[in-house]
Scaffold this motif. Structure first.
Motif, PDB file in Angstrom:
ATOM      1  N   TYR A 199       0.805  -1.220   0.000  1.00  0.00           N
ATOM      2  CA  TYR A 199       0.000   0.000   0.000  1.00  0.00           C
ATOM      3  C   TYR A 199       0.843   1.277   0.000  1.00  0.00           C
ATOM      4  O   TYR A 199       0.299   2.384   0.041  1.00  0.00           O
ATOM      5  CB  TYR A 199      -0.941   0.002   1.201  1.00  0.00           C
ATOM      6  CG  TYR A 199      -1.980  -1.096   1.150  1.00  0.00           C
ATOM      7  CD1 TYR A 199      -2.513  -1.512  -0.064  1.00  0.00           C
ATOM      8  CD2 TYR A 199      -2.415  -1.715   2.312  1.00  0.00           C
ATOM      9  CE1 TYR A 199      -3.463  -2.528  -0.123  1.00  0.00           C
ATOM     10  CE2 TYR A 199      -3.365  -2.736   2.272  1.00  0.00           C
ATOM     11  CZ  TYR A 199      -3.876  -3.136   1.045  1.00  0.00           C
ATOM     12  OH  TYR A 199      -4.818  -4.141   0.988  1.00  0.00           O
ATOM     13  N   ARG A 204      -0.708   8.943   1.084  1.00  0.00           N
ATOM     14  CA  ARG A 204      -1.181   8.646   2.438  1.00  0.00           C
ATOM     15  C   ARG A 204      -1.025   9.879   3.335  1.00  0.00           C
ATOM     16  O   ARG A 204      -0.073  10.642   3.207  1.00  0.00           O
ATOM     17  CB  ARG A 204      -0.435   7.460   3.027  1.00  0.00           C
ATOM     18  CG  ARG A 204       1.069   7.545   2.980  1.00  0.00           C
ATOM     19  CD  ARG A 204       1.691   6.148   3.148  1.00  0.00           C
ATOM     20  NE  ARG A 204       3.144   6.187   3.199  1.00  0.00           N
ATOM     21  CZ  ARG A 204       3.911   6.211   2.124  1.00  0.00           C
ATOM     22  NH1 ARG A 204       3.378   6.208   0.910  1.00  0.00           N
ATOM     23  NH2 ARG A 204       5.229   6.233   2.245  1.00  0.00           N
ATOM     24  N   THR A 246      -7.530   6.279   8.670  1.00  0.00           N
ATOM     25  CA  THR A 246      -7.674   5.943   7.242  1.00  0.00           C
ATOM     26  C   THR A 246      -6.588   6.664   6.433  1.00  0.00           C
ATOM     27  O   THR A 246      -6.890   7.576   5.657  1.00  0.00           O
ATOM     28  CB  THR A 246      -9.069   6.353   6.732  1.00  0.00           C
ATOM     29  OG1 THR A 246      -9.254   7.763   6.971  1.00  0.00           O
ATOM     30  CG2 THR A 246     -10.165   5.572   7.407  1.00  0.00           C
ATOM     31  N   THR A 249      -7.187   6.330   2.371  1.00  0.00           N
ATOM     32  CA  THR A 249      -8.392   7.022   1.900  1.00  0.00           C
ATOM     33  C   THR A 249      -8.238   8.528   2.053  1.00  0.00           C
ATOM     34  O   THR A 249      -8.534   9.294   1.130  1.00  0.00           O
ATOM     35  CB  THR A 249      -9.619   6.535   2.686  1.00  0.00           C
ATOM     36  OG1 THR A 249      -9.670   5.106   2.662  1.00  0.00           O
ATOM     37  CG2 THR A 249     -10.894   7.086   2.095  1.00  0.00           C
ATOM     38  N   PRO A 286      -8.124   0.464  -1.566  1.00  0.00           N
ATOM     39  CA  PRO A 286      -8.913  -0.606  -0.948  1.00  0.00           C
ATOM     40  C   PRO A 286      -9.790  -0.060   0.166  1.00  0.00           C
ATOM     41  O   PRO A 286      -9.449   0.924   0.818  1.00  0.00           O
ATOM     42  CB  PRO A 286      -7.850  -1.561  -0.398  1.00  0.00           C
ATOM     43  CG  PRO A 286      -6.625  -0.727  -0.236  1.00  0.00           C
ATOM     44  CD  PRO A 286      -6.676   0.273  -1.345  1.00  0.00           C
ATOM     45  N   GLU A 288     -11.095   0.700   3.523  1.00  0.00           N
ATOM     46  CA  GLU A 288     -10.203   0.898   4.668  1.00  0.00           C
ATOM     47  C   GLU A 288     -11.029   1.311   5.881  1.00  0.00           C
ATOM     48  O   GLU A 288     -11.582   2.413   5.931  1.00  0.00           O
ATOM     49  CB  GLU A 288      -9.179   1.986   4.326  1.00  0.00           C
ATOM     50  CG  GLU A 288      -8.141   2.262   5.402  1.00  0.00           C
ATOM     51  CD  GLU A 288      -7.145   3.329   4.951  1.00  0.00           C
ATOM     52  OE1 GLU A 288      -5.954   3.189   5.254  1.00  0.00           O
ATOM     53  OE2 GLU A 288      -7.578   4.309   4.307  1.00  0.00           O
ATOM     54  N   TYR A 299      -8.347  -3.924   5.681  1.00  0.00           N
ATOM     55  CA  TYR A 299      -8.422  -3.566   4.270  1.00  0.00           C
ATOM     56  C   TYR A 299      -9.233  -4.592   3.489  1.00  0.00           C
ATOM     57  O   TYR A 299      -9.181  -5.795   3.764  1.00  0.00           O
ATOM     58  CB  TYR A 299      -7.016  -3.443   3.674  1.00  0.00           C
ATOM     59  CG  TYR A 299      -6.270  -2.248   4.224  1.00  0.00           C
ATOM     60  CD1 TYR A 299      -6.498  -0.975   3.716  1.00  0.00           C
ATOM     61  CD2 TYR A 299      -5.378  -2.378   5.280  1.00  0.00           C
ATOM     62  CE1 TYR A 299      -5.849   0.135   4.237  1.00  0.00           C
ATOM     63  CE2 TYR A 299      -4.715  -1.275   5.799  1.00  0.00           C
ATOM     64  CZ  TYR A 299      -4.956  -0.022   5.277  1.00  0.00           C
ATOM     65  OH  TYR A 299      -4.324   1.082   5.796  1.00  0.00           O
ATOM     66  N   ARG A 300     -10.025  -4.070   2.552  1.00  0.00           N
ATOM     67  CA  ARG A 300     -10.811  -4.875   1.619  1.00  0.00           C
ATOM     68  C   ARG A 300     -11.847  -5.740   2.332  1.00  0.00           C
ATOM     69  O   ARG A 300     -12.215  -6.796   1.837  1.00  0.00           O
ATOM     70  CB  ARG A 300      -9.889  -5.736   0.753  1.00  0.00           C
ATOM     71  CG  ARG A 300      -8.929  -4.935  -0.108  1.00  0.00           C
ATOM     72  CD  ARG A 300      -7.983  -5.837  -0.897  1.00  0.00           C
ATOM     73  NE  ARG A 300      -8.725  -6.718  -1.788  1.00  0.00           N
ATOM     74  CZ  ARG A 300      -8.160  -7.659  -2.541  1.00  0.00           C
ATOM     75  NH1 ARG A 300      -6.849  -7.842  -2.488  1.00  0.00           N
ATOM     76  NH2 ARG A 300      -8.894  -8.423  -3.327  1.00  0.00           N
ATOM     77  N   GLU A 331     -14.880  -4.306  -2.429  1.00  0.00           N
ATOM     78  CA  GLU A 331     -13.650  -4.376  -1.638  1.00  0.00           C
ATOM     79  C   GLU A 331     -12.783  -3.135  -1.830  1.00  0.00           C
ATOM     80  O   GLU A 331     -11.763  -2.986  -1.167  1.00  0.00           O
ATOM     81  CB  GLU A 331     -12.849  -5.624  -2.012  1.00  0.00           C
ATOM     82  CG  GLU A 331     -13.531  -6.928  -1.618  1.00  0.00           C
ATOM     83  CD  GLU A 331     -12.667  -8.126  -1.917  1.00  0.00           C
ATOM     84  OE1 GLU A 331     -11.553  -7.950  -2.462  1.00  0.00           O
ATOM     85  OE2 GLU A 331     -13.090  -9.254  -1.586  1.00  0.00           O
ATOM     86  N   TYR A 332     -13.193  -2.257  -2.752  1.00  0.00           N
ATOM     87  CA  TYR A 332     -12.446  -1.031  -3.019  1.00  0.00           C
ATOM     88  C   TYR A 332     -13.389   0.167  -2.956  1.00  0.00           C
ATOM     89  O   TYR A 332     -14.580   0.058  -3.253  1.00  0.00           O
ATOM     90  CB  TYR A 332     -11.784  -1.083  -4.405  1.00  0.00           C
ATOM     91  CG  TYR A 332     -10.583  -1.995  -4.448  1.00  0.00           C
ATOM     92  CD1 TYR A 332      -9.291  -1.486  -4.318  1.00  0.00           C
ATOM     93  CD2 TYR A 332     -10.736  -3.367  -4.597  1.00  0.00           C
ATOM     94  CE1 TYR A 332      -8.186  -2.326  -4.347  1.00  0.00           C
ATOM     95  CE2 TYR A 332      -9.633  -4.220  -4.624  1.00  0.00           C
ATOM     96  CZ  TYR A 332      -8.371  -3.684  -4.498  1.00  0.00           C
ATOM     97  OH  TYR A 332      -7.277  -4.517  -4.505  1.00  0.00           O
ATOM     98  N   SER A 361     -15.811   3.358   3.763  1.00  0.00           N
ATOM     99  CA  SER A 361     -14.612   3.988   4.325  1.00  0.00           C
ATOM    100  C   SER A 361     -14.949   5.419   4.738  1.00  0.00           C
ATOM    101  O   SER A 361     -14.894   6.345   3.925  1.00  0.00           O
ATOM    102  CB  SER A 361     -13.474   3.996   3.299  1.00  0.00           C
ATOM    103  OG  SER A 361     -13.011   2.694   3.040  1.00  0.00           O
TER     104      SER A 361
END
Length: 400
Positions: A199, A204, A246, A249, A286, A288, A299-300, A331-332, A361
């Motif tokens: 990841y 981030r 997160t 995200t 993914p 989150e 995740y996912r 999942e995303y 998320s």
């Protein structure tokens, strides 16, 4: 469960069909009665096996489910700070629940909570201050002193409780918790966990960021005036995004904001949400979600409320901000499309949980301008979105 998609004529947030609404209410009442009887009765309810209450119902229908009721509270609980500070925070936040008790307030219990927080703060001073980065110790020491003896500190809150004035207690509690959060943020300069290597290719956010949206009416009309003001052509909304819970995200969203990707984006009022238009830009991050009590996000995978799993950042808050699901896989998250959630307790279980809790998320909350949400209609526009705080905490892939 239906999901957010780019078809605005379809209700997207309903977890159960509209025609089952009456049945859902009946099930809620039956579940609540059964829970009460099961707790009060020493005998198992064998005869009710066919209508046994799943753990999901117990969580969703329990009036004692302690989920944060505001974005500020959820954000404060999400800070990965010193354990002693968290103990102080927990003791104080219990008072907010005690204040909800009608008529006779349990001021004796409240006083005990404040004294407990004060004792931890004074006994663990060295531990609290030693957890601060060296360059922030001086600032932290000043905040610590205000927590003990300041105008909005614990000693002042204790006096408010002794005066048995609920309004004063509420104001004093908010001030003390603000100071607690200020000190906790100094203790958390980055992530408290390592991201999986796969990841690291994503942007981030390793902390908090603040985004300011300017919203315009699509039909040329105006927003209601603020107190004593004139009607406004543009309304401001402030969102705090939480990279502690997160990071991927929040990082993707913050990058889109600084790239100007949301400037000019149209908004759509759908079932219990204000949904942005969709565009094929951004990173396919993914799903989150960080579960409450866990050290790092999952995740996912969604959370299983049936087993009592609740997220650190709940959806069940008016003004929660979350990513829609990807069009190709649940999942995303969508690379671009997000929504402001219009939580309504009338559409939730008795415990105050949205029936979509743990499915999206959630990465932040509106902290200013919530009153604007009720005035936004389909066709209104995000004139601009700006990252006003947190750029130094945003790590882009090329900066690795």
């Amino acid at each position: 469960m239906q999901e957010f998609i780019d078809r605005h004529d379809v209700p997207t947030m309903a977890c159960i069909p509209t025609q089952d609404h009456g049945l859902g209410k009946l099930e809620s009442i039956i579940a609540a009665i059964l829970i009460f009887v099961q707790i009060s009765s020493p005998l198992p309810l064998v005869a009710w096996d066919l209508m046994s209450i799943s753990p999901a119902k117990a969580v969703l229908y329990s009036p004692d489910t302690k989920v944060p009721r505001t974005g500020e509270l959820a954000l404060r609980k999400a800070i990965p700070a010193n354990a002693n500070m968290k103990a102080i925070q927990d003791s104080l936040e219990d008072i907010s629940y005690l204040l909800r008790i009608p008529q006779r307030k349990p001021y004796g219990t409240m006083e005990g909570n404040v004294k407990k927080a004060l004792k931890i703060a004074m006994d663990e001073k060295e531990s609290i201050l030693s957890s601060l980065p060296s360059d922030l110790k001086e600032k932290g020491s000043i905040i610590y002193a205000s927590l003990i003896d300041g105008k909005g500190g614990l000693q002042a809150l204790l006096q408010c409780v002794k005066d048995q004035d609920p309004d004063k207690v509420s104001v004093g509690l908010a001030s003390s918790l603000d100071i607690v959060a200020e000190l906790e943020l100094l203790q958390a300069p980055g992530l408290s966990f390592l991201l999986p290597e796969q990841y690291l290719k994503y942007p981030r956010l390793i902390g908090r960021g603040t985004i300011e949206f300017a919203i315009e009416k699509g039909d040329g009309s105006t927003f209601s005036p603020e107190a004593g003001g004139e009607p406004r052509k543009t309304a401001a909304i402030q969102v705090v995004v939480d990279g502690y819970s997160t990071p991927l995200t929040s990082g993707n969203f913050a990058k889109l904001v600084i790239d100007g990707a949301y400037d000019g984006t149209k908004l759509n009022l759908v079932n219990q949400a204000i949904l942005s238009d969709n565009k094929n830009i951004g990173y396919s991050v993914p799903l989150e979600i960080k579960p409450s009590g866990q050290f790092e996000p999952l995740y996912r995978t969604t959370l299983n409320v049936q087993d009592g799993e609740l997220p650190v950042l709940p959806l069940s808050v008016y003004g929660a901000v979350a990513m829609a699901h990807s069009e190709t896989s649940d999942e995303y998250s969508s690379p671009y499309q997000f929504f402001f959630y219009l939580y309504d307790k009338r559409s939730a279980g008795l415990g105050g949980l949205s029936f979509d809790e743990g499915q999206f998320s959630v990465f932040g909350y509106i902290t200013a301008g919530r009153e604007t949400l009720s005035q936004i209609k389909t066709g209104d526009i995000i004139r601009s979105a700006k990252l006003v705080e947190g750029r130094d905490r945003l790590i882009l892939p090329e900066e690795n």
